[in-house]
Design a protein around this motif. Structure first.
Motif, PDB file in Angstrom:
ATOM      1  N   TRP A  96      -5.019   0.077   9.103  1.00 27.98           N
ATOM      2  CA  TRP A  96      -3.956   0.742   8.344  1.00 27.98           C
ATOM      3  C   TRP A  96      -3.659   2.120   8.938  1.00 27.98           C
ATOM      4  O   TRP A  96      -3.250   3.055   8.242  1.00 27.98           O
ATOM      5  N   LYS A  97      -3.827   2.206  10.237  1.00 24.23           N
ATOM      6  CA  LYS A  97      -3.623   3.473  10.945  1.00 24.23           C
ATOM      7  C   LYS A  97      -2.202   4.001  10.784  1.00 24.23           C
ATOM      8  O   LYS A  97      -1.985   5.205  10.590  1.00 24.23           O
ATOM      9  N   LYS A  98      -1.223   3.115  10.849  1.00 24.45           N
ATOM     10  CA  LYS A  98       0.175   3.542  10.802  1.00 24.45           C
ATOM     11  C   LYS A  98       0.566   4.118   9.445  1.00 24.45           C
ATOM     12  O   LYS A  98       1.533   4.873   9.351  1.00 24.45           O
ATOM     13  N   ILE A  99      -0.175   3.749   8.411  1.00 20.88           N
ATOM     14  CA  ILE A  99       0.175   4.243   7.072  1.00 20.88           C
ATOM     15  C   ILE A  99      -0.905   5.192   6.543  1.00 20.88           C
ATOM     16  O   ILE A  99      -0.923   5.517   5.359  1.00 20.88           O
ATOM     17  N   LEU A 126     -11.871   5.553   0.521  1.00 21.57           N
ATOM     18  CA  LEU A 126     -11.038   4.994   1.580  1.00 21.57           C
ATOM     19  C   LEU A 126     -11.930   4.283   2.590  1.00 21.57           C
ATOM     20  O   LEU A 126     -12.852   4.891   3.140  1.00 21.57           O
ATOM     21  N   PRO A 127     -11.667   2.999   2.847  1.00 26.98           N
ATOM     22  CA  PRO A 127     -12.455   2.284   3.855  1.00 26.98           C
ATOM     23  C   PRO A 127     -12.064   2.745   5.248  1.00 26.98           C
ATOM     24  O   PRO A 127     -11.106   3.501   5.426  1.00 26.98           O
ATOM     25  N   ARG A 128     -12.823   2.300   6.242  1.00 23.10           N
ATOM     26  CA  ARG A 128     -12.494   2.665   7.620  1.00 23.10           C
ATOM     27  C   ARG A 128     -11.099   2.164   7.977  1.00 23.10           C
ATOM     28  O   ARG A 128     -10.619   1.154   7.441  1.00 23.10           O
ATOM     29  N   VAL A 129     -10.454   2.877   8.882  1.00 21.75           N
ATOM     30  CA  VAL A 129      -9.064   2.592   9.226  1.00 21.75           C
ATOM     31  C   VAL A 129      -8.895   1.212   9.843  1.00 21.75           C
ATOM     32  O   VAL A 129      -7.814   0.620   9.777  1.00 21.75           O
ATOM     33  N   SER A 130      -9.965   0.647  10.400  1.00 22.62           N
ATOM     34  CA  SER A 130      -9.861  -0.641  11.085  1.00 22.62           C
ATOM     35  C   SER A 130      -9.776  -1.835  10.145  1.00 22.62           C
ATOM     36  O   SER A 130      -9.514  -2.957  10.584  1.00 22.62           O
ATOM     37  N   ASP A 131      -9.977  -1.636   8.835  1.00 25.27           N
ATOM     38  CA  ASP A 131      -9.959  -2.765   7.898  1.00 25.27           C
ATOM     39  C   ASP A 131      -9.526  -2.293   6.517  1.00 25.27           C
ATOM     40  O   ASP A 131     -10.247  -1.532   5.867  1.00 25.27           O
ATOM     41  N   GLY A 132      -8.361  -2.751   6.076  1.00 26.51           N
ATOM     42  CA  GLY A 132      -7.806  -2.272   4.812  1.00 26.51           C
ATOM     43  C   GLY A 132      -8.002  -3.175   3.615  1.00 26.51           C
ATOM     44  O   GLY A 132      -7.353  -2.970   2.581  1.00 26.51           O
ATOM     45  N   GLN A 133      -8.899  -4.165   3.701  1.00 25.71           N
ATOM     46  CA  GLN A 133      -9.044  -5.116   2.592  1.00 25.71           C
ATOM     47  C   GLN A 133      -9.336  -4.426   1.260  1.00 25.71           C
ATOM     48  O   GLN A 133      -8.758  -4.775   0.220  1.00 25.71           O
ATOM     49  N   VAL A 135      -1.453   6.928   2.671  1.00 23.88           N
ATOM     50  CA  VAL A 135      -2.580   6.513   1.829  1.00 23.88           C
ATOM     51  C   VAL A 135      -3.492   7.693   1.527  1.00 23.88           C
ATOM     52  O   VAL A 135      -3.912   7.903   0.373  1.00 23.88           O
ATOM     53  N   VAL A 136      -3.813   8.475   2.542  1.00 27.40           N
ATOM     54  CA  VAL A 136      -4.685   9.639   2.350  1.00 27.40           C
ATOM     55  C   VAL A 136      -4.046  10.650   1.401  1.00 27.40           C
ATOM     56  O   VAL A 136      -4.719  11.234   0.545  1.00 27.40           O
ATOM     57  N   LEU A 195       0.800  -1.215   0.000  1.00 22.75           N
ATOM     58  CA  LEU A 195       0.000   0.000   0.000  1.00 22.75           C
ATOM     59  C   LEU A 195       0.839   1.275   0.000  1.00 22.75           C
ATOM     60  O   LEU A 195       0.424   2.301  -0.541  1.00 22.75           O
ATOM     61  N   THR A 196       2.010   1.234   0.600  1.00 23.30           N
ATOM     62  CA  THR A 196       2.834   2.440   0.696  1.00 23.30           C
ATOM     63  C   THR A 196       4.044   2.434  -0.229  1.00 23.30           C
ATOM     64  O   THR A 196       4.563   3.486  -0.583  1.00 23.30           O
ATOM     65  N   ASP A 197       4.467   1.262  -0.618  1.00 20.97           N
ATOM     66  CA  ASP A 197       5.667   1.161  -1.449  1.00 20.97           C
ATOM     67  C   ASP A 197       5.462   0.093  -2.515  1.00 20.97           C
ATOM     68  O   ASP A 197       6.117  -0.951  -2.513  1.00 20.97           O
ATOM     69  N   PRO A 198       4.551   0.328  -3.454  1.00 18.89           N
ATOM     70  CA  PRO A 198       4.223  -0.693  -4.448  1.00 18.89           C
ATOM     71  C   PRO A 198       5.391  -1.010  -5.380  1.00 18.89           C
ATOM     72  O   PRO A 198       6.078  -0.101  -5.858  1.00 18.89           O
TER      73      PRO A 198
END
Length: 310
Positions: A30-33, A53-60, A37-38, A7-10
């Motif tokens: 995905w709180k740490k990244i 962007l989905p909720r921070v609690s689930d990055g699927q 992402v934003v 997600l951050t370094d494709p």
């Protein structure tokens, strides 16, 4: 293959693929990244995450967006994706939420969702929850365009002789072939349903009721319009396939004659209530049968008590 955070370094920045298979982590935040992402989502053309962007609690769904960005263009053969996810991406998030917007993008705007297959429970080593395979295709055959096939393979499995963690079920080669055959047939059956993409869409409409004073009189504003009572405010999710005004007249007005819709607050949402489409009603046992069972139990208990002198 490449090591790193997708997600951050494709990796493979300039490459596109004909086939992608993935099993992203379930329910991992995905709180740490988030900042990275934003920032990409707010950048030029929204980057990979412009759909939402989905909720921070689930990055699927972030992984889904990333994979779509890596699909081979239609002009050079197109791309297909098969991705395992749990049930959350099917329905989590109300109209206007990031999850709902991503579903709308996949289903309606891009028409990528070709099929969703419900897998048996206890299929993975570390979880027994329900999982689904999303099949995405940016080059759908003509007969599948604007359509989505749902296949319920939840009851198709072979019990393992020895469990491996939470994994107790697996698919035999024959069962895999049967699921693939049902997908290829693209026909309605007990375990295969075919829908128009708009069947999954709805409009969330805000329904207002008038504010009344202590005498029961309607309170109005300076223009004589009734003021809404926020404590009575409600919403209705009206399918895109239904006329909103007709729905309101038939489903709301008979029960709240003084209600009106605030159409400025309309929001379009998408969800896929998979299990609802395959639900089979099981009739309750007749009360006479239940009563007979109770009487039999009472007689058995009385007989046991009599044998011990009670």
């Amino acid at each position: 293959m490449a090591f790193g955070n997708t997600l951050t370094d494709p990796a493979f920045e300039d490459e596109r693929f004909g086939y992608q298979i993935s099993n992203p982590p379930y329910g991992v935040d995905w709180k740490k990244i988030k900042d990275t992402v934003v920032a990409e989502a707010k950048g030029r053309d929204g980057g990979r995450f412009g759909a939402g962007l989905p909720r921070v609690s689930d990055g699927q769904l972030l992984f889904i967006e990333h994979m779509v960005s890596k699909m081979r263009p239609v002009g050079v053969g197109g791309g297909r994706i098969a991705v395992f996810m749990n049930g959350s991406p099917l329905f989590t998030g109300a109209a206007g939420s990031g999850e709902s917007n991503i579903r709308r993008w996949l289903l309606e705007e891009r028409d990528l969702a070709e099929a969703i297959v419900a897998m048996p429970n206890d299929f993975f080593y570390n979880t027994g929850i329900a999982t689904y395979i999303w099949v995405l295709n940016n080059n759908k055959p003509v007969e599948r365009r604007g359509k989505v096939q749902l296949i319920n393979a939840n009851g198709v499995f072979t019990k393992m002789r020895k469990s491996l963690g939470s994994k107790r079920n697996e698919l035999s080669d024959e069962q895999i072939r049967a699921i693939v055959k049902e997908y290829e047939a693209f026909e309605e059956s007990k375990t295969s349903k075919i829908f128009d993409v708009r069947d999954f869409g709805y409009t969330t409409v805000t329904v207002e009721r008038p504010l009344r004073d202590e005498n029961g009189e309607i309170v109005t504003d300076r223009k004589g319009r009734p003021k809404p009572d926020t404590s009575l405010r409600d919403t209705e999710n009206i399918p895109l396939t239904r006329n909103i005004d007709e729905y309101f007249e038939h489903e709301v007005k008979p029960y709240a004659p003084d209600a009106w819709m605030d159409r400025k607050k309309d929001k379009v949402g998408y969800e896929i209530p998979f299990t609802r489409y395959f639900y089979e009603y099981t009739p309750l046992r007749p009360s006479t049968d239940i009563l007979d069972d109770i009487r039999s139990l009472e007689a058995s208990i009385a007989d046991s008590l009599a044998k011990v002198g009670l």
